[in-house]
Design a protein around this motif. Sequence first.
Motif, mmCIF file in Angstrom:
data_model
loop_
_atom_site.group_PDB
_atom_site.id
_atom_site.type_symbol
_atom_site.label_atom_id
_atom_site.label_comp_id
_atom_site.label_asym_id
_atom_site.label_seq_id
_atom_site.Cartn_x
_atom_site.Cartn_y
_atom_site.Cartn_z
ATOM 1 N N ALA A 101 0.864 -1.182 0.000
ATOM 2 C CA ALA A 101 0.000 0.000 0.000
ATOM 3 C C ALA A 101 0.897 1.227 0.000
ATOM 4 C CB ALA A 101 -0.909 0.016 1.235
ATOM 5 N N PRO A 102 0.465 2.291 -0.655
ATOM 6 C CA PRO A 102 1.264 3.517 -0.612
ATOM 7 C C PRO A 102 1.181 4.149 0.773
ATOM 8 C CG PRO A 102 -0.789 3.910 -1.779
ATOM 9 C CD PRO A 102 -0.744 2.440 -1.472
ATOM 10 N N GLY A 103 2.220 4.861 1.143
ATOM 11 C CA GLY A 103 2.241 5.521 2.444
ATOM 12 C C GLY A 103 3.571 6.183 2.692
ATOM 13 N N ARG A 104 3.985 6.208 3.951
ATOM 14 C CA ARG A 104 5.243 6.818 4.367
ATOM 15 C C ARG A 104 5.963 5.864 5.299
ATOM 16 N NH1 ARG A 104 6.660 10.939 1.423
ATOM 17 N NH2 ARG A 104 8.222 11.469 2.958
ATOM 18 N N LEU A 105 7.281 5.937 5.256
ATOM 19 C CA LEU A 105 8.108 5.186 6.189
ATOM 20 C C LEU A 105 9.104 6.174 6.776
ATOM 21 C CD1 LEU A 105 9.058 1.814 6.615
ATOM 22 C CD2 LEU A 105 11.085 3.196 6.221
ATOM 23 N N SER A 106 9.147 6.243 8.096
ATOM 24 C CA SER A 106 10.130 7.110 8.744
ATOM 25 C C SER A 106 11.049 6.248 9.584
ATOM 26 C CB SER A 106 9.442 8.184 9.591
ATOM 27 O OG SER A 106 8.734 7.597 10.652
ATOM 28 N N ALA A 107 12.250 6.748 9.763
ATOM 29 C CA ALA A 107 13.248 6.044 10.556
ATOM 30 C C ALA A 107 13.806 7.020 11.568
ATOM 31 C CB ALA A 107 14.356 5.509 9.658
ATOM 32 N N ARG A 108 14.000 6.524 12.780
ATOM 33 C CA ARG A 108 14.580 7.378 13.805
ATOM 34 C C ARG A 108 15.627 6.612 14.585
ATOM 35 N NH1 ARG A 108 10.758 8.161 18.998
ATOM 36 N NH2 ARG A 108 10.042 6.032 19.198
ATOM 37 N N SER A 109 16.571 7.382 15.085
ATOM 38 C CA SER A 109 17.608 6.851 15.956
ATOM 39 C C SER A 109 17.427 7.500 17.320
ATOM 40 C CB SER A 109 18.992 7.187 15.376
ATOM 41 O OG SER A 109 19.217 8.581 15.443
ATOM 42 N N VAL A 117 10.521 8.740 4.074
ATOM 43 C CA VAL A 117 10.477 8.455 2.632
ATOM 44 C C VAL A 117 9.098 7.935 2.231
ATOM 45 C CG1 VAL A 117 12.951 7.964 2.512
ATOM 46 C CG2 VAL A 117 11.367 6.102 2.961
ATOM 47 N N PRO A 118 8.759 8.101 0.952
ATOM 48 C CA PRO A 118 7.485 7.562 0.482
ATOM 49 C C PRO A 118 7.568 6.052 0.284
ATOM 50 C CG PRO A 118 8.637 8.634 -1.320
ATOM 51 C CD PRO A 118 9.450 8.874 -0.073
ATOM 52 N N VAL A 119 6.419 5.402 0.433
ATOM 53 C CA VAL A 119 6.264 3.986 0.106
ATOM 54 C C VAL A 119 5.354 3.951 -1.113
ATOM 55 C CG1 VAL A 119 5.405 1.744 0.903
ATOM 56 C CG2 VAL A 119 6.502 3.307 2.522
ATOM 57 N N ASP A 120 5.775 3.273 -2.191
ATOM 58 C CA ASP A 120 4.966 3.282 -3.418
ATOM 59 C C ASP A 120 3.815 2.274 -3.347
ATOM 60 O OD1 ASP A 120 5.985 0.744 -4.086
ATOM 61 O OD2 ASP A 120 7.373 1.519 -5.582
ATOM 62 N N GLU A 121 3.022 2.207 -4.425
ATOM 63 C CA GLU A 121 1.831 1.347 -4.454
ATOM 64 C C GLU A 121 2.163 -0.128 -4.271
ATOM 65 O OE1 GLU A 121 2.659 3.362 -7.183
ATOM 66 O OE2 GLU A 121 1.571 5.051 -6.359
ATOM 67 N N ALA A 122 3.373 -0.533 -4.652
ATOM 68 C CA ALA A 122 3.795 -1.931 -4.495
ATOM 69 C C ALA A 122 4.398 -2.188 -3.112
ATOM 70 C CB ALA A 122 4.793 -2.306 -5.580
ATOM 71 N N GLN A 136 14.606 2.643 14.783
ATOM 72 C CA GLN A 136 13.219 2.183 14.774
ATOM 73 C C GLN A 136 12.575 2.695 13.493
ATOM 74 O OE1 GLN A 136 10.146 3.947 17.396
ATOM 75 N NE2 GLN A 136 9.769 1.856 18.079
ATOM 76 N N LEU A 137 11.883 1.800 12.786
ATOM 77 C CA LEU A 137 11.174 2.157 11.564
ATOM 78 C C LEU A 137 9.691 2.272 11.875
ATOM 79 C CD1 LEU A 137 12.956 -0.360 9.168
ATOM 80 C CD2 LEU A 137 13.561 2.024 9.603
ATOM 81 N N ARG A 138 9.024 3.239 11.228
ATOM 82 C CA ARG A 138 7.580 3.437 11.406
ATOM 83 C C ARG A 138 6.951 3.551 10.031
ATOM 84 N NH1 ARG A 138 6.075 6.442 16.563
ATOM 85 N NH2 ARG A 138 7.744 5.876 17.938
ATOM 86 N N ALA A 139 5.996 2.691 9.764
ATOM 87 C CA ALA A 139 5.294 2.706 8.480
ATOM 88 C C ALA A 139 3.850 3.124 8.709
ATOM 89 C CB ALA A 139 5.344 1.327 7.834
ATOM 90 N N SER A 140 3.349 3.933 7.786
ATOM 91 C CA SER A 140 1.976 4.402 7.887
ATOM 92 C C SER A 140 1.342 4.361 6.506
ATOM 93 C CB SER A 140 1.971 5.827 8.439
ATOM 94 O OG SER A 140 0.663 6.324 8.494
ATOM 95 N N THR A 141 0.224 3.640 6.399
ATOM 96 C CA THR A 141 -0.554 3.602 5.158
ATOM 97 C C THR A 141 -1.990 3.980 5.524
ATOM 98 O OG1 THR A 141 -1.306 1.311 5.312
ATOM 99 C CG2 THR A 141 0.889 1.669 4.347
ATOM 100 N N VAL A 146 2.388 0.833 11.736
ATOM 101 C CA VAL A 146 3.196 -0.151 12.448
ATOM 102 C C VAL A 146 4.569 0.446 12.726
ATOM 103 C CG1 VAL A 146 4.069 -1.275 10.358
ATOM 104 C CG2 VAL A 146 3.851 -2.588 12.453
ATOM 105 N N ARG A 147 5.162 0.012 13.834
ATOM 106 C CA ARG A 147 6.531 0.399 14.153
ATOM 107 C C ARG A 147 7.318 -0.860 14.474
ATOM 108 N NH1 ARG A 147 7.346 0.168 19.836
ATOM 109 N NH2 ARG A 147 5.369 0.053 20.927
#
Length: 154
Positions: A101-109, A117-122, A136-141, A146-147
Amino acid sequence: MRQWPPHSDDALLIELGAALRDSGPVPEHFLAAALAAFSWRTVDAELAVAELTFDSACDLEPVGSTRSGGTDRTLTFRSGPVVLAVEVTASGVVGQLSPAAPGRLSARSAAGQYEDVPVDEAGFFSMGVPPTGPVQLRASTATYKVRTCWVSLR
């Protein structure tokens, strides 16, 4: 010079009262830190935690499989039906979210967010080289958030 411990309850109450009256205003940087900590109290509760289920640095590859050239490390995180697969190379990080699913992925230390960064449709995304130390990675669609648990990627 005051004696400690005080010899009576009255003396103790006088000492405590003096300490409370003489404290002065709370420094601004204390207030800012308290407000920042308070605003983060529920952020993790809002996100499902994706646990690390595979790490090529620790887990054995299945018998008969060959590793692709250039991949230094492969990690897989899972939270229910959501899977986050990550490949870490010398040039950066690539990965895929599933279900796609498209969305965003962020990374933090520990120092704070370092990528968004963007997450594409695939479900694909790519980032630069991660910092050393835990990440820690965090994905949002539109359908899930999810983290990951904290993990060192390099």
